[in-house]
Enzyme design. Structure first.
Site, short mmCIF file in Angstrom:
data_model
loop_
_atom_site.label_atom_id
_atom_site.label_comp_id
_atom_site.label_asym_id
_atom_site.label_seq_id
_atom_site.Cartn_x
_atom_site.Cartn_y
_atom_site.Cartn_z
N ASN A 88 -11.13 8.29 9.15
CA ASN A 88 -12.42 7.67 8.88
C ASN A 88 -13.45 8.62 8.27
O ASN A 88 -14.29 8.20 7.47
CB ASN A 88 -13.01 7.10 10.18
CG ASN A 88 -12.14 6.02 10.79
OD1 ASN A 88 -11.35 5.39 10.11
ND2 ASN A 88 -12.28 5.82 12.10
N HIS A 142 -9.61 -0.80 10.14
CA HIS A 142 -9.74 0.40 10.96
C HIS A 142 -10.39 0.09 12.31
O HIS A 142 -10.21 0.85 13.26
CB HIS A 142 -10.54 1.47 10.22
CG HIS A 142 -9.73 2.20 9.19
ND1 HIS A 142 -9.80 3.57 9.01
CD2 HIS A 142 -8.82 1.75 8.29
CE1 HIS A 142 -8.96 3.93 8.03
NE2 HIS A 142 -8.37 2.83 7.57
N ASP A 143 -11.11 -0.98 12.39
CA ASP A 143 -11.64 -1.42 13.68
C ASP A 143 -10.54 -2.02 14.55
O ASP A 143 -10.33 -1.60 15.69
CB ASP A 143 -12.76 -2.45 13.46
CG ASP A 143 -13.32 -2.98 14.78
OD1 ASP A 143 -13.51 -2.17 15.71
OD2 ASP A 143 -13.59 -4.18 14.87
N VAL A 196 -7.73 -0.02 16.39
CA VAL A 196 -8.15 0.89 17.46
C VAL A 196 -8.69 0.06 18.63
O VAL A 196 -9.85 -0.35 18.64
CB VAL A 196 -9.22 1.88 16.96
CG1 VAL A 196 -9.63 2.84 18.08
CG2 VAL A 196 -8.69 2.67 15.76
N HIS A 210 -3.88 -2.89 -0.71
CA HIS A 210 -4.07 -1.77 -1.63
C HIS A 210 -4.05 -2.21 -3.09
O HIS A 210 -3.99 -1.39 -3.99
CB HIS A 210 -3.02 -0.69 -1.38
CG HIS A 210 -3.29 0.12 -0.15
ND1 HIS A 210 -2.50 1.18 0.24
CD2 HIS A 210 -4.27 0.03 0.78
CE1 HIS A 210 -2.98 1.70 1.36
NE2 HIS A 210 -4.05 1.01 1.70
N THR A 211 -4.12 -3.50 -3.31
CA THR A 211 -4.31 -4.00 -4.68
C THR A 211 -5.77 -3.83 -5.10
O THR A 211 -6.11 -4.05 -6.26
CB THR A 211 -3.89 -5.47 -4.78
OG1 THR A 211 -3.89 -5.86 -6.15
CG2 THR A 211 -4.82 -6.39 -4.00
N THR A 263 -5.05 -3.55 -12.14
CA THR A 263 -6.18 -4.47 -11.96
C THR A 263 -6.96 -4.02 -10.72
O THR A 263 -6.88 -4.66 -9.67
CB THR A 263 -5.70 -5.93 -11.79
OG1 THR A 263 -4.77 -5.99 -10.69
CG2 THR A 263 -5.02 -6.44 -13.03
N ASP A 279 -4.89 -9.30 -6.33
CA ASP A 279 -3.72 -10.01 -6.87
C ASP A 279 -2.45 -9.32 -6.39
O ASP A 279 -2.49 -8.50 -5.46
CB ASP A 279 -3.80 -10.06 -8.40
CG ASP A 279 -3.99 -8.68 -9.03
OD1 ASP A 279 -3.57 -7.67 -8.39
OD2 ASP A 279 -4.54 -8.59 -10.14
N ASP A 335 -4.63 0.57 -7.27
CA ASP A 335 -3.92 -0.28 -8.24
C ASP A 335 -4.58 -0.07 -9.59
O ASP A 335 -5.63 -0.65 -9.87
CB ASP A 335 -3.99 -1.74 -7.80
CG ASP A 335 -3.56 -2.72 -8.89
OD1 ASP A 335 -2.91 -2.28 -9.86
OD2 ASP A 335 -3.88 -3.91 -8.75
N ARG A 373 -11.41 -2.67 4.63
CA ARG A 373 -10.86 -1.50 5.33
C ARG A 373 -11.59 -1.26 6.66
O ARG A 373 -10.97 -0.84 7.64
CB ARG A 373 -10.97 -0.28 4.42
CG ARG A 373 -10.23 0.95 4.92
CD ARG A 373 -10.05 1.95 3.80
NE ARG A 373 -9.40 3.17 4.24
CZ ARG A 373 -10.01 4.34 4.40
NH1 ARG A 373 -11.31 4.44 4.13
NH2 ARG A 373 -9.36 5.40 4.81
#
Length: 325
Positions: free
Chosen positions: A101, A73-74, A77, A200-201, A248, A253, A245, A69
């Site tokens: 942030n 996020h770097d 921007v 977002h897994t 898992t 995955d 998630d 992340r």
């Protein structure tokens, strides 16, 4: 009057010359990142980073998502320039207190540790931007996800943008059109946006960013909502965490996409990818074809890591990622 044969000959001479100049310009602008950038100046940089990332993720699996992340996020921007790592000072405002942030980004201490090791081995050589790109990839690998080839030579910014951090990073409240627009602004297609959302897994989110979905939205599995509400009351507990998630949570995955099919997306923006819109078919594809998701995600990460890097004499190589030299 110039003869037609002379004009034709001059055209044949000038055209290849123009093409050569064009190729030279293209090479200058994009060719400064290379796989071998540190081959002689810091040959052990990759093993130093991967070893430290593996150790950090082994100690806390969530750290893998946090480091991934940070890179995201770097890069969203003003490009992949490590601006997100700069601390505020009396005379400088960085990006750490931006809405997406503040009290949310983490992993800075791991980056500090890795940077200290790199400075000990190769002083003043490896940029914080390259460190972030490499740590993000190694974090995904550490959690069982795909790897991808990176080029290096990014340099670090001496500035940051609080306003760009507030405006460019997609919010968890966005609908599908907002997500498409946010990623399009960075040069990504809708398909690439869906693939990258698969990050977002892994990871967790704070109650404050998904509470409204739990209590006010209808396209959510009732059993799932009930289970998550136990850790996210209608008021209070803003910083309580739930996995993005739940199936898992510490494995990279394709379960995230299976969750969406069952209306078990934690964030509003997650479930928007499978809510009767244009991306439904792609979610179905990824839910049944993990290899396709892995390939597309890796390709998306390569593209993201190449967003507007500083190269050549631009920027600097910070010796401390938290402040300029």
């Amino acid at each position: 009057m110039v003869s037609s044969s002379y004009s034709l000959n001059m055209h044949n001479i000038l055209l290849p010359t123009c093409i050569l100049i064009l190729f030279a310009l293209i090479k200058t602008s994009s060719g400064q990142l290379s796989a071998n950038f540190y081959a002689s100046s810091c040959p052990n940089f990759s093993s130093i980073i991967s070893s430290a990332v593996n150790s950090a993720v082994s100690n806390e699996a969530r750290m893998g998502a946090s480091l991934l992340r940070l890179h995201f996020h770097d890069c969203f921007v003003n490009g992949c320039d490590a601006s997100v790592l700069l601390d505020d000072t009396a005379n400088f405002t960085g990006e750490k207190t931006a809405g997406p942030n503040n009290n949310s980004l983490r992993g800075f201490d791991v980056i500090d540790t890795i940077k200290t090791q790199l400075e000990s081995s190769c002083p003043g050589v490896v940029s914080c931007a390259d460190l972030l790109a490499t740590a993000a990839r190694d974090s995904v690998v550490a959690l069982g996800g795909p790897s991808w080839n990176l080029n290096f030579g990014r340099r670090d910014s001496t500035t940051a943008s609080l306003s760009a951090a507030n405006n460019n990073i997609p919010a968890p409240t966005l609908n599908l059109s907002g997500l498409i627009s946010s990623f399009s602004n960075q040069g990504f297609t809708t398909n690439e946006m869906v693939a990258l959302s698969g990050s977002h897994t892994i990871g967790q989110a704070r109650c404050t960013v998904f509470r409204n979905r739990l209590y006010n939205e209808n396209n959510i599995n009732s059993s799932f909502a009930t289970s998550v509400r136990a850790n996210c009351p209608s008021s209070g507990g803003d910083n309580n965490l739930s996995p993005l998630d739940a199936a898992t949570p510490t494995s990279f995955d394709n379960a995230y996409f299976n969750n969406l099919l069952n209306q078990n997306g934690l964030l509003h923006s997650d479930q928007e990818l499978f809510n009767g819109g244009s991306t439904d078919a792609q979610v179905r594809t990824y839910s049944s074809n993990p290899a396709t998701f892995s390939t597309d995600f890796a390709n998306g990460m390569i593209k993201m890591s190449n967003l507007n890097p500083l190269t050549g004499s631009s920027g600097q190589v910070r010796t401390n990622c938290r402040r300029t030299n």
